[in-house]
Design an enzyme around this catalytic site. Structure first.
Site, PDB file in Angstrom:
ATOM      1  N   ASP A 227       0.869  -1.174   0.000  1.00 19.82           N
ATOM      2  CA  ASP A 227       0.000   0.000   0.000  1.00 19.82           C
ATOM      3  C   ASP A 227       0.904   1.221   0.000  1.00 19.82           C
ATOM      4  OD1 ASP A 227      -2.030  -1.830   0.338  1.00 19.82           O
ATOM      5  OD2 ASP A 227      -2.802  -0.970   2.195  1.00 19.82           O
TER       6      ASP A 227
ATOM      7  N   HIS B  61       5.226  -7.238  -0.529  1.00 17.73           N
ATOM      8  CA  HIS B  61       5.009  -8.508  -1.209  1.00 17.73           C
ATOM      9  C   HIS B  61       5.723  -8.550  -2.553  1.00 17.73           C
ATOM     10  CE1 HIS B  61       1.489  -9.701   1.436  1.00 17.73           C
ATOM     11  NE2 HIS B  61       1.677  -8.431   1.759  1.00 17.73           N
TER      12      HIS B  61
ATOM     13  N   SER C 223       7.287   3.749   5.804  1.00 17.38           N
ATOM     14  CA  SER C 223       8.497   4.267   5.167  1.00 17.38           C
ATOM     15  C   SER C 223       8.328   4.273   3.661  1.00 17.38           C
ATOM     16  CB  SER C 223       9.732   3.471   5.583  1.00 17.38           C
ATOM     17  OG  SER C 223      10.889   4.206   5.290  1.00 17.38           O
TER      18      SER C 223
END
Length: 290
Positions: A96, A152, A253
């Protein structure tokens, strides 16, 4: 109260002062310790304060009650919460994020913000051959503190090498990126070199920041953080499938994605766009056999 706090922190000079002109590494060490304290009462209070500064939403999480802040930072999502783009010619977003700077790598030059260039060699470190990414494409993915913090695999393939570079913990928000030259090259980071099933190399560069100088990768049995003393070069032969979890930050981050010439960004991938993990990010070269 929340609107007042957000109005104050949106004042750029004050935001930069409060999040950078402070003992960054000491605060990061403190947060690392504090976030692991297991106390439901303390955790609920800390999350309530956190919500004053962010849009934290845990409704998609596998669990919604946490024993520590760390459990909330590194929360897993419910199955199916992030569908992975099924197109076999597409790289999916590893996390995200909000898209920061993105575009072509001009030779070896990349931009963190307008007028603030850095080179691939400065980011990757002196041991890495950056040739595959000369004149390629880059996409900077910024994770805010309230976002899902796990990342991922964008495509099927293999992790070939991890390089860890220790460094500072500057904030990586847009305000700091407009003020601190070569910020990503100063901060703690890891360079993840991957070989896709298509044969193409790609690189993911997770960059840590204030309060978040810890990166966990499933393919390694060490936690990469400010007190880590090596080894810094870690070959690996870990195979992964598209969408498989690679690791996580212990707060929000940035991940910078690098692809070779011939790849193209997918529609809608532009500065300021909000992405969810699994969404289409970049397309493989047209001549790819897959």
């Amino acid at each position: 109260m929340k609107s007042l706090i957000q109005a104050i922190t949106q004042q750029e000079d004050l935001n930069f002062l409060l999040t950078n002109r402070v003992p960054r590494q000491a605060l990061t060490h403190f947060m690392g310790w504090f976030s692991q304290i297991e106390s439901p009462v303390l955790t609920r209070a800390a999350i309530a304060v956190w919500r004053l500064f962010s849009d934290l939403d845990v409704s998609e999480s596998r669990q919604t009650h946490f024993r520590s802040l760390m459990e909330c930072f590194t929360r897993e999502l419910r199955p199916g919460a992030r569908p992975i783009d099924p197109d076999p010619t597409v790289l999916s977003s590893p996390c995200d994020a909000i898209v920061g700077a993105c575009g072509p790598v001009r030779g070896t030059e990349v931009f963190q913000a307008k007028g603030f260039p850095y080179t691939l060699a400065e980011l990757f470190g002196p041991t890495q051959d950056t040739t595959p990414f000369h004149d390629g494409e880059f996409i900077t993915l910024r994770l805010t503190s309230s976002m899902y913090h796990r990342f991922h695999a964008p495509f099927e393939g293999q992790m070939e090498h991890v390089t860890y570079l220790s460094g500072d913990t500057w904030n990586v928000n847009p305000i700091a990126l407009k003020r601190v030259e070569k910020l990503y090259c100063r901060n703690e980071r890891a360079v993840l070199r991957m070989r896709l099933a298509s044969g193409h190399p790609i690189a993911l560069v997770p960059v840590a920041a204030i309060l978040v100088a810890s990166i966990r990768l499933h393919c390694l049995d060490v936690l990469l953080h400010l007190r880590y003393r090596g080894p810094n070069e870690m070959p690996t032969q870990a195979r992964f499938t598209k969408g498989q979890e690679l690791g996580w930050f212990q707060h929000g981050s940035t991940i910078i994605v690098f692809v070779p010439p011939g790849f193209t960004r997918c529609a809608g991938i532009e500065t300021g766009a909000r992405l969810r993990m699994g969404q289409a990010l970049a397309r493989l070269p047209a001549h790819c056999d897959r």
